[in-house]
Design a protein around this motif. Structure first.
Motif, PDB file in Angstrom:
ATOM      1  N   ASP A   1      -1.771  -3.002 -10.533  1.00  0.00           N
ATOM      2  CA  ASP A   1      -3.171  -2.593 -10.538  1.00  0.00           C
ATOM      3  C   ASP A   1      -4.023  -3.537  -9.685  1.00  0.00           C
ATOM      4  O   ASP A   1      -5.202  -3.708  -9.927  1.00  0.00           O
ATOM      5  CB  ASP A   1      -3.662  -2.579 -11.992  1.00  0.00           C
TER       6      ASP A   1
ATOM      7  N   THR B   1      -4.831  -2.076  -3.872  1.00  0.00           N
ATOM      8  CA  THR B   1      -5.431  -0.743  -3.970  1.00  0.00           C
ATOM      9  C   THR B   1      -6.310  -0.453  -2.757  1.00  0.00           C
ATOM     10  O   THR B   1      -6.192   0.602  -2.131  1.00  0.00           O
ATOM     11  CB  THR B   1      -6.276  -0.607  -5.253  1.00  0.00           C
TER      12      THR B   1
ATOM     13  N   TRP C   1      -7.838  -4.592 -11.442  1.00  0.00           N
ATOM     14  CA  TRP C   1      -9.047  -3.858 -11.820  1.00  0.00           C
ATOM     15  C   TRP C   1      -9.300  -3.960 -13.320  1.00  0.00           C
ATOM     16  O   TRP C   1     -10.431  -4.199 -13.740  1.00  0.00           O
ATOM     17  CB  TRP C   1      -8.911  -2.380 -11.445  1.00  0.00           C
TER      18      TRP C   1
ATOM     19  N   LYS D   1     -13.745   1.728  -8.167  1.00  0.00           N
ATOM     20  CA  LYS D   1     -12.716   1.749  -7.115  1.00  0.00           C
ATOM     21  C   LYS D   1     -13.201   2.513  -5.889  1.00  0.00           C
ATOM     22  O   LYS D   1     -13.075   2.037  -4.752  1.00  0.00           O
ATOM     23  CB  LYS D   1     -11.423   2.385  -7.632  1.00  0.00           C
TER      24      LYS D   1
END
Length: 116
Positions: free
Chosen positions: A4, A9, A57, A72
């Motif tokens: 994560d 990301t 996150w 995000k």
């Protein structure tokens, strides 16, 4: 590397391979800039920052887990407009409008404005 990861990301959303670390320093600065704006509009009890690919996150925004998807998307768009801005002014304008909408929605939600 964590599943994560904030940095991983954003790199993925930008089309950068997770193993490529050439842009990490720049991306971290841009991500932290987006996080600074999030803090100023009411997200978090203290300013959030990352240093590397190990911040997730879910841990950085644990107090605002209901906002993770918006955060995000917002972070990606903010970073993209600095790191890889679109050539078309029409696309940039559309992205900036989306950023403004996300800022408003995140602020209202962070202040408890969407309670049922």
């Amino acid at each position: 590397m964590k599943e994560d990861s904030i940095l991983i990301t954003i790199k993925g959303m930008l089309g950068i391979d997770k193993e490529c670390d050439v842009y990490d320093r720049d991306l971290i600065i841009f991500i932290n800039g987006a996080f600074s704006t999030l803090y100023q509009i009411g997200v978090g009890k203290s300013p959030m920052t990352i240093d590397d690919e190990y911040q997730e996150w879910s841990s950085v925004f644990s107090d605002n887990s209901e906002l993770i998807d918006l955060i995000k998307n917002y972070t990606f768009l903010k970073v993209r407009t600095i790191f890889d801005p679109p050539a078309s002014s029409f696309v940039l304008d559309a992205i900036n409008k989306q950023i403004n909408e996300y800022e408003w929605r995140i602020h209202v939600q962070a202040e408890g404005g969407f309670e049922k």
